[in-house]
Design a protein around this motif. Structure first.
Motif, PDB file in Angstrom:
ATOM      1  N   THR A   1      62.705 156.524 -65.310  1.00 47.30           N
ATOM      2  CA  THR A   1      62.286 157.409 -66.394  1.00 47.30           C
ATOM      3  C   THR A   1      61.412 156.678 -67.396  1.00 47.30           C
ATOM      4  N   VAL A   2      61.797 155.458 -67.752  1.00 43.33           N
ATOM      5  CA  VAL A   2      60.998 154.671 -68.699  1.00 43.33           C
ATOM      6  C   VAL A   2      59.616 154.388 -68.111  1.00 43.33           C
ATOM      7  N   LEU A   3      59.564 154.008 -66.849  1.00 45.23           N
ATOM      8  CA  LEU A   3      58.283 153.716 -66.212  1.00 45.23           C
ATOM      9  C   LEU A   3      57.423 154.968 -66.064  1.00 45.23           C
ATOM     10  N   THR A   4      58.057 156.081 -65.708  1.00 42.92           N
ATOM     11  CA  THR A   4      57.315 157.339 -65.570  1.00 42.92           C
ATOM     12  C   THR A   4      56.735 157.783 -66.903  1.00 42.92           C
ATOM     13  N   ALA A   5      57.540 157.679 -67.953  1.00 42.04           N
ATOM     14  CA  ALA A   5      57.066 158.055 -69.285  1.00 42.04           C
ATOM     15  C   ALA A   5      55.874 157.201 -69.697  1.00 42.04           C
ATOM     16  N   TRP A   6      55.950 155.902 -69.405  1.00 42.73           N
ATOM     17  CA  TRP A   6      54.829 155.014 -69.720  1.00 42.73           C
ATOM     18  C   TRP A   6      53.581 155.423 -68.944  1.00 42.73           C
ATOM     19  N   GLY A   7      53.755 155.776 -67.682  1.00 42.37           N
ATOM     20  CA  GLY A   7      52.618 156.204 -66.879  1.00 42.37           C
ATOM     21  C   GLY A   7      52.002 157.495 -67.385  1.00 42.37           C
TER      22      GLY A   7
ATOM     23  N   SER B   1      51.123 159.439 -79.164  1.00 41.44           N
ATOM     24  CA  SER B   1      51.561 158.175 -79.741  1.00 41.44           C
ATOM     25  C   SER B   1      52.518 157.475 -78.781  1.00 41.44           C
ATOM     26  N   GLY B   2      52.139 156.277 -78.331  1.00 42.40           N
ATOM     27  CA  GLY B   2      53.012 155.511 -77.442  1.00 42.40           C
ATOM     28  C   GLY B   2      54.278 155.063 -78.129  1.00 42.40           C
ATOM     29  N   HIS B   3      54.174 154.688 -79.400  1.00 38.91           N
ATOM     30  CA  HIS B   3      55.368 154.288 -80.152  1.00 38.91           C
ATOM     31  C   HIS B   3      56.371 155.439 -80.227  1.00 38.91           C
ATOM     32  N   ALA B   4      55.893 156.624 -80.603  1.00 39.74           N
ATOM     33  CA  ALA B   4      56.784 157.773 -80.763  1.00 39.74           C
ATOM     34  C   ALA B   4      57.392 158.195 -79.433  1.00 39.74           C
ATOM     35  N   MET B   5      56.577 158.196 -78.386  1.00 39.50           N
ATOM     36  CA  MET B   5      57.073 158.615 -77.075  1.00 39.50           C
ATOM     37  C   MET B   5      58.083 157.618 -76.526  1.00 39.50           C
ATOM     38  N   THR B   6      57.787 156.338 -76.644  1.00 44.62           N
ATOM     39  CA  THR B   6      58.705 155.308 -76.145  1.00 44.62           C
ATOM     40  C   THR B   6      60.029 155.343 -76.892  1.00 44.62           C
ATOM     41  N   ALA B   7      59.971 155.486 -78.217  1.00 42.93           N
ATOM     42  CA  ALA B   7      61.204 155.547 -79.009  1.00 42.93           C
ATOM     43  C   ALA B   7      62.059 156.737 -78.599  1.00 42.93           C
ATOM     44  N   THR B   8      61.431 157.884 -78.382  1.00 43.82           N
ATOM     45  CA  THR B   8      62.173 159.077 -77.996  1.00 43.82           C
ATOM     46  C   THR B   8      62.813 158.902 -76.630  1.00 43.82           C
ATOM     47  N   VAL B   9      62.056 158.368 -75.680  1.00 42.90           N
ATOM     48  CA  VAL B   9      62.574 158.187 -74.326  1.00 42.90           C
ATOM     49  C   VAL B   9      63.718 157.180 -74.301  1.00 42.90           C
TER      50      VAL B   9
ATOM     51  N   GLY C   1      53.186 165.010 -80.402  1.00 35.43           N
ATOM     52  CA  GLY C   1      53.031 165.015 -78.953  1.00 35.43           C
ATOM     53  C   GLY C   1      53.903 163.975 -78.279  1.00 35.43           C
ATOM     54  N   GLY C   2      54.005 162.794 -78.877  1.00 35.81           N
ATOM     55  CA  GLY C   2      54.872 161.757 -78.329  1.00 35.81           C
ATOM     56  C   GLY C   2      56.331 162.156 -78.331  1.00 35.81           C
ATOM     57  N   TRP C   3      56.760 162.789 -79.423  1.00 32.69           N
ATOM     58  CA  TRP C   3      58.149 163.252 -79.489  1.00 32.69           C
ATOM     59  C   TRP C   3      58.440 164.301 -78.416  1.00 32.69           C
ATOM     60  N   LEU C   4      57.561 165.289 -78.306  1.00 34.51           N
ATOM     61  CA  LEU C   4      57.779 166.379 -77.351  1.00 34.51           C
ATOM     62  C   LEU C   4      57.779 165.869 -75.909  1.00 34.51           C
ATOM     63  N   LEU C   5      56.786 165.067 -75.572  1.00 32.64           N
ATOM     64  CA  LEU C   5      56.703 164.535 -74.216  1.00 32.64           C
ATOM     65  C   LEU C   5      57.877 163.607 -73.908  1.00 32.64           C
TER      66      LEU C   5
ATOM     67  N   PRO D   1      57.202 149.250 -78.993  1.00 31.51           N
ATOM     68  CA  PRO D   1      57.551 149.657 -77.628  1.00 31.51           C
ATOM     69  C   PRO D   1      58.130 148.533 -76.783  1.00 31.51           C
ATOM     70  N   ALA D   2      57.645 147.310 -76.968  1.00 33.63           N
ATOM     71  CA  ALA D   2      58.177 146.184 -76.192  1.00 33.63           C
ATOM     72  C   ALA D   2      59.644 145.941 -76.528  1.00 33.63           C
ATOM     73  N   THR D   3      59.996 146.048 -77.817  1.00 29.28           N
ATOM     74  CA  THR D   3      61.390 145.876 -78.228  1.00 29.28           C
ATOM     75  C   THR D   3      62.270 146.955 -77.629  1.00 29.28           C
ATOM     76  N   LEU D   4      61.798 148.186 -77.681  1.00 27.01           N
ATOM     77  CA  LEU D   4      62.577 149.307 -77.164  1.00 27.01           C
ATOM     78  C   LEU D   4      62.723 149.240 -75.649  1.00 27.01           C
ATOM     79  N   ARG D   5      61.648 148.838 -74.970  1.00 22.04           N
ATOM     80  CA  ARG D   5      61.753 148.712 -73.504  1.00 22.04           C
ATOM     81  C   ARG D   5      62.692 147.572 -73.122  1.00 22.04           C
ATOM     82  N   ALA D   6      62.754 146.544 -73.952  1.00 20.80           N
ATOM     83  CA  ALA D   6      63.701 145.458 -73.705  1.00 20.80           C
ATOM     84  C   ALA D   6      65.139 145.976 -73.776  1.00 20.80           C
ATOM     85  N   LEU D   7      65.403 146.889 -74.712  1.00 22.50           N
ATOM     86  CA  LEU D   7      66.727 147.499 -74.789  1.00 22.50           C
ATOM     87  C   LEU D   7      67.023 148.298 -73.533  1.00 22.50           C
ATOM     88  N   ALA D   8      66.017 148.987 -73.022  1.00 26.48           N
ATOM     89  CA  ALA D   8      66.192 149.749 -71.789  1.00 26.48           C
ATOM     90  C   ALA D   8      66.500 148.818 -70.619  1.00 26.48           C
TER      91      ALA D   8
END
Length: 224
Positions: free
Chosen positions: A90-96, A126-134, A185-189, A61-68
Motif C-alpha cells: 500500500t505504501v509503495l502503491t501510494a507513492w507510485g 502533496s506528497g507530504h500530505a498523502m504519505t502522512a495520511t497513508v 488532494g493528498g488527503w483524499l487520495l 515522508p522519509a520519516t513516515l516511511r521509516a515508521l511503515a
C-alpha cells in the motif's frame, strides 16, 4: 469502509479534474490562502522555522516511511506475512500513484519573490500530505487489529495521528510550497488508498485462512 473508499475516490478525481482544467474559483481560492499565509510566514520567522522543522524532519515522508518499514518488519517477525506485505504494498502503491499524478498534472508550485522554503517536482498532489495520511492510517489500522480493545492509549494515539496528518498539510501551505487543493488532494487520495487496502486485505485474509491452518492463519483471522 467501502463507502469511505468510494467517496474519497470520487472527490479526489473531481478535484484532480478541477485542478487539471484550471477551474478559476478553485485557483482563486488557492491564491488568496497562499498569499495570506505567506505574509504571515514572512512576518513570523520563529514560527516559520518551527514549521520547517516539523515538515522537514518530524513529518517528512522519509520519516513516515521509516515508521511503515518498522511496522512491516514487526508484522513479519510476528509471522503475519500477509498483513506485512499488504502494508508495504500500500505504501509503495501510494507513492507510485503520487508520482504518476505529479507527472501527469504537472502543476506548478507557488512562486514567491521572497520564499521561506522550497521543494522540487510538481505540486499536485502533496506528497507530504498523502504519505502522512497513508502511513498514519495504516498504522492505526494495524494497531486497531491487535490492541484497540482495552487499550487506554488508543484515543491519544488516534489524536496524534490526526494532528500529524492535519499538521503536515498546514506546514506545506504555510511555507508556500503547496496550494491548499494540493494538500486536500493528498488527503483524499491517501485515505482512499488506506480504505482500499483494508477492504482488499479483509477479502484476501478470509480466502487464505482455513480451519486446518489455525497456527499460521488463526492470528490473522482473529484480528478481523
Amino acid at each position: 469502509m467501502r463507502i469511505s473508499a468510494v467517496v474519497t475516490g470520487v472527490l479526489a478525481v473531481l478535484l484532480l479534474v478541477l485542478v487539471a482544467v484550471g477551474w478559476s474559483p478553485l485557483l482563486g481560492f488557492d491564491q488568496d490562502v497562499a498569499e495570506a499565509l505567506h505574509r504571515s510566514a514572512i512576518s513570523e520567522p520563529g514560527f516559520t522555522r518551527l514549521n520547517r522543522i516539523l515538515t522537514d524532519w518530524v513529518w517528512d515522508p522519509a520519516t513516515l516511511r521509516a515508521l511503515a518499514v518498522v511496522a512491516v518488519v514487526a508484522l513479519w517477525w510476528r509471522r503475519e506475512r500477509l498483513l506485512a506485505l499488504w502494508v508495504a504494498a500500500t505504501v509503495l502503491t501510494a507513492w507510485g500513484v503520487q508520482q504518476l499524478l505529479k507527472a501527469l498534472v504537472g502543476r506548478e508550485r507557488p512562486h514567491w519573490p521572497d520564499p521561506v522554503d522550497s521543494a522540487p517536482y510538481a505540486s499536485f498532489p502533496s506528497g507530504h500530505a498523502m504519505t502522512a495520511t497513508v502511513v498514519c492510517g495504516l498504522l492505526l489500522w494495524v494497531l486497531a487489529l491487535h490492541w484497540r480493545e482495552g487499550w487506554r492509549g488508543w484515543g491519544a494515539l488516534a489524536g496524534l495521528a490526526l494532528v500529524s496528518v492535519a499538521g503536515v498539510g498546514w506546514t506545506r501551505v504555510y511555507l508556500g510550497v503547496h496550494w491548499t487543493s494540493d494538500v486536500l488532494g493528498g488527503w483524499l487520495l491517501g485515505w482512499c488508498c488506506v480504505a482500499v487496502a483494508v477492504l482488499t486485505y479483509r477479502r484476501a485474509s478470509v480466502r487464505t485462512t482455513t480451519p486446518d491452518r489455525k497456527d499460521t492463519g488463526g492470528r490473522m483471522g482473529e484480528t478481523e
